[in-house]
Design an enzyme around this catalytic site. Structure first.
Site, PDB file in Angstrom:
ATOM      1  N   ASP A  14       0.895  -1.165   0.000  1.00  0.00           N
ATOM      2  CA  ASP A  14       0.000   0.000   0.000  1.00  0.00           C
ATOM      3  C   ASP A  14       0.927   1.207   0.000  1.00  0.00           C
ATOM      4  OD1 ASP A  14      -2.199   1.633   0.229  1.00  0.00           O
ATOM      5  OD2 ASP A  14      -2.490   1.286   2.370  1.00  0.00           O
ATOM      6  N   CYS A  47      -3.747   5.120  -2.810  1.00  0.00           N
ATOM      7  CA  CYS A  47      -4.988   5.882  -2.641  1.00  0.00           C
ATOM      8  C   CYS A  47      -4.866   7.115  -3.526  1.00  0.00           C
ATOM      9  CB  CYS A  47      -5.299   6.208  -1.185  1.00  0.00           C
ATOM     10  SG  CYS A  47      -4.098   7.226  -0.368  1.00  0.00           S
TER      11      CYS A  47
HETATM   12  C1  LIG Z   1      -0.292   4.709   2.206  1.00  0.00           C
HETATM   13  S1  LIG Z   1       0.477   4.564   3.750  1.00  0.00           S
HETATM   14  C2  LIG Z   1      -0.012   2.965   4.248  1.00  0.00           C
HETATM   15  C3  LIG Z   1      -1.358   2.928   4.881  1.00  0.00           C
HETATM   16  C4  LIG Z   1      -1.635   1.625   5.600  1.00  0.00           C
HETATM   17  N1  LIG Z   1      -1.525   0.481   4.722  1.00  0.00           N
HETATM   18  C5  LIG Z   1      -3.007   1.600   6.245  1.00  0.00           C
HETATM   19  O1  LIG Z   1      -3.932   1.012   5.695  1.00  0.00           O
HETATM   20  O2  LIG Z   1      -3.141   2.198   7.320  1.00  0.00           O
HETATM   21  C6  LIG Z   1       2.141   4.327   3.338  1.00  0.00           C
HETATM   22  C7  LIG Z   1       3.067   4.113   4.536  1.00  0.00           C
HETATM   23  O3  LIG Z   1       4.352   3.794   4.018  1.00  0.00           O
HETATM   24  C8  LIG Z   1       5.319   4.303   4.894  1.00  0.00           C
HETATM   25  N2  LIG Z   1       6.597   4.322   4.171  1.00  0.00           N
HETATM   26  C9  LIG Z   1       7.141   5.298   3.416  1.00  0.00           C
HETATM   27  N3  LIG Z   1       8.318   4.910   2.919  1.00  0.00           N
HETATM   28  C10 LIG Z   1       8.517   3.650   3.351  1.00  0.00           C
HETATM   29  C11 LIG Z   1       9.563   2.713   3.183  1.00  0.00           C
HETATM   30  N4  LIG Z   1      10.641   2.992   2.439  1.00  0.00           N
HETATM   31  N5  LIG Z   1       9.446   1.525   3.808  1.00  0.00           N
HETATM   32  C12 LIG Z   1       8.363   1.225   4.556  1.00  0.00           C
HETATM   33  N6  LIG Z   1       7.362   2.079   4.768  1.00  0.00           N
HETATM   34  C13 LIG Z   1       7.431   3.271   4.158  1.00  0.00           C
HETATM   35  C14 LIG Z   1       4.772   5.640   5.288  1.00  0.00           C
HETATM   36  O4  LIG Z   1       5.367   6.089   6.492  1.00  0.00           O
HETATM   37  C15 LIG Z   1       3.283   5.322   5.436  1.00  0.00           C
HETATM   38  O5  LIG Z   1       3.006   4.972   6.755  1.00  0.00           O
END
Ligand SMILES: C[S@@+](CC[C@H](N)C(=O)[O-])C[C@H]1O[C@@H](n2cnc3c(N)ncnc32)[C@H](O)[C@@H]1O
Length: 477
Positions: free
Chosen positions: A359, A412
């Site tokens: 996601d 999203c």
């Molecule tokens: C779209 S949100 C995910 C929402 C989550 N799946 C939910 O339903 O609550 C994307 C997430 O990816 C994290 N993120 C950004 N870069 C990342 C990385 N390199 N590795 C892991 N997570 C990362 C962000 O901090 C954020 O929390």
């Protein structure tokens, strides 16, 4: 004490009554709803606060509930959402460029203009309350300027201003929609491109961003039955998600089922993409699941609850320690292990997961209705930076899933650069599985849900009542 109307002024003239302007003798009194709205706009502007997270804090700090809380919400969310449109109108009325105006005074002007143009608040009340706000905020010298400017704004209603200021649709369709629907032009174009052959729906898609959406809840499988949650919350069952329901107005945090984790706030579109991945047919083992970008944990919570029923476990990866803690809180009691790590290299065993959710971090252009300020904060340059990260994370997901296993690539955002372009440059061993028939509740029967690449899914607020979630199901060959 009210003042009699002065001679020669119309009954609705904003100069009437207590809109005393700069020299009114009484001390300014600001009602708490407008005070909260002003504080919220300041926090969004100066501290990069998220309106939907900051507002509950401010309402609690000022002890607002009921009608006052509803007014504060309407004024602060509405003003945040329509900022660009309000600025165009204020600019047309101002003797000074807006960027030369003291920022708190400009916030107050936007709040005043919103009340004049988009609420039933009587014009004299909207103007006098704004003048009071500026005086009470320690800027009495700006009161006359604010009073005069808002009087000019009140000369037309919103339609009148849009007729005067918006470019003709035939000459400049993007510019016309940008002003009339209060979106930056680049977002109008991005959403139009994502609609592809159905670009005639663009005005409806943009209008849907300006509707305050119902709160969607998910009844966590195995923790509470949807019927029970429906009875407890007074909500109505969702159209598609078997675990979803829609709440009428009210504070979901006050529900016992949300407070104790049997249910959670989650857009129905988010439920559908997670469920599609979890339920898609899969050959071979089905015990190890991975959520590669999990914070704050909405989908990890749903996947964890499903995994518990199916004897599977979930690893959830999140790069931000604070957000990883939020995931831990959300999945407590579920078979989910949370790793604070970079999903591009999380240190987990290669080729070992049966189902992987990515996601991906994205622009969020599909959830603008839930994030009032987001459309004005996001910049076109964000897209390129996020796309690199999306591609790298997809590459990592491809290395972690087993041969024959499934990846759900989710955003999203319907922006084509974050959806089709990422897929078109995906690792060669990932083939697209047709997901359009696999979405629970079969939303396709009501309205098309085909995405920009054959087999992918694109939900839309104006078609499905969900956020504009994108899903591609990919199988590793
Ligand atoms: C779209 S949100 C995910 C929402 C989550 N799946 C939910 O339903 O609550 C994307 C997430 O990816 C994290 N993120 C950004 N870069 C990342 C990385 N390199 N590795 C892991 N997570 C990362 C962000 O901090 C954020 O929390």
């Amino acid at each position: 004490m009210s003042h009699p109307p002065r001679r020669g002024r119309r009954p609705n003239d904003p100069r009437r009554g207590r809109a005393s302007g700069p020299s009114g003798g009484r001390p300014p009194q600001v009602d708490p709803a407008r005070q909260v709205a002003a504080e919220l706009l300041a926090a969004v502007r100066a501290d990069d606060a998220y309106a939907n997270l900051k507002l509950p804090e401010l309402l609690a700090a000022h002890g607002l509930s009921g009608r006052d809380a509803a007014l504060a919400t309407e004024l602060s969310y509405g003003t945040s959402r329509t900022k660009g449109q309000l600025d165009a109108i204020l600019s047309a009325c101002s003797t000074r460029p807006l960027d030369s105006i003291d920022p708190p005074v400009l916030d107050a002007l936007r709040l005043g203009a919103y009340q004049l143009l988009r609420t039933r608040i009587p014009p004299h009340a909207a103007v006098s309350a704004t003048v009071d706000l500026v005086r009470a905020g320690g800027r009495p010298g700006a009161a006359g300027f604010v009073n005069a400017l808002l009087r000019k704004v009140s000369a037309h209603d919103l339609d009148g201003w849009l007729a005067e200021l918006a470019p003709a649709s035939d000459d400049d369709p993007t510019g016309h929609l940008a002003l009339t629907t209060a979106h930056p032009s680049w977002i109008v174009d991005a959403i139009g491109d994502a609609l592809g052959p159905r670009r005639d729906e663009l005005a409806d898609a943009l209008a849907a961003d300006n509707q305050s959406p119902a709160v969607h809840l998910v009844a966590r499988p195995g923790r509470i039955a949807r019927d029970e949650l429906t009875a407890e919350s007074g909500g109505t069952p969702a159209r598609y998600s078997p675990y979803g329901l829609y709440l009428p107005a009210g504070n979901p945090g006050a529900l016992a089922a949300v407070a104790d984790g049997r249910a959670a706030v989650q857009d129905e579109g988010s439920q559908l993409v997670a469920l599609t991945l979890a339920e898609a047919p899969l050959d071979g083992s089905d015990e190890r699941w991975l959520d590669l970008a999990a914070g704050p944990g909405g989908k990890a919570g749903l996947l964890g609850a499903l995994a518990a029923r199916r004897g599977a476990t979930v690893d959830a990866v999140e790069i931000s320690p604070h957000r990883a803690d939020l995931v831990r809180r959300t999945v407590s009691g579920l078979p989910v292990t949370v790793h604070t790590a970079d999903g591009r290299d999380p240190g987990l065993p290669a080729g070992s997961y049966d189902r992987v959710l990515l996601d991906a971090p994205c622009t969020g252009l599909g959830a603008l209705r839930r994030r009032p300020e987001a459309r004005w904060r996001r910049q076109p340059a964000d897209v390129a930076e996020l796309t690199r990260l999306q591609r790298d994370l997809l590459q990592s997901a491809a290395g972690l899933v087993r041969p024959g296993g499934l990846i759900g690539y989710v955003t999203c955002s319907p922006h084509l650069v974050e959806t089709a372009a990422v897929l078109n440059r995906r690792p060669k061993d990932l083939e697209i599985v047709d997901a359009t028939e696999l979405v629970p509740g079969n939303p396709a029967a009501d309205a098309p849900l085909d995405g920009p690449v054959p087999g992918t899914v694109q939900l839309w607020p104006h078609r499905h009542g969900t956020d504009a979630m994108f899903l591609a199901l990919l199988r590793r060959s």
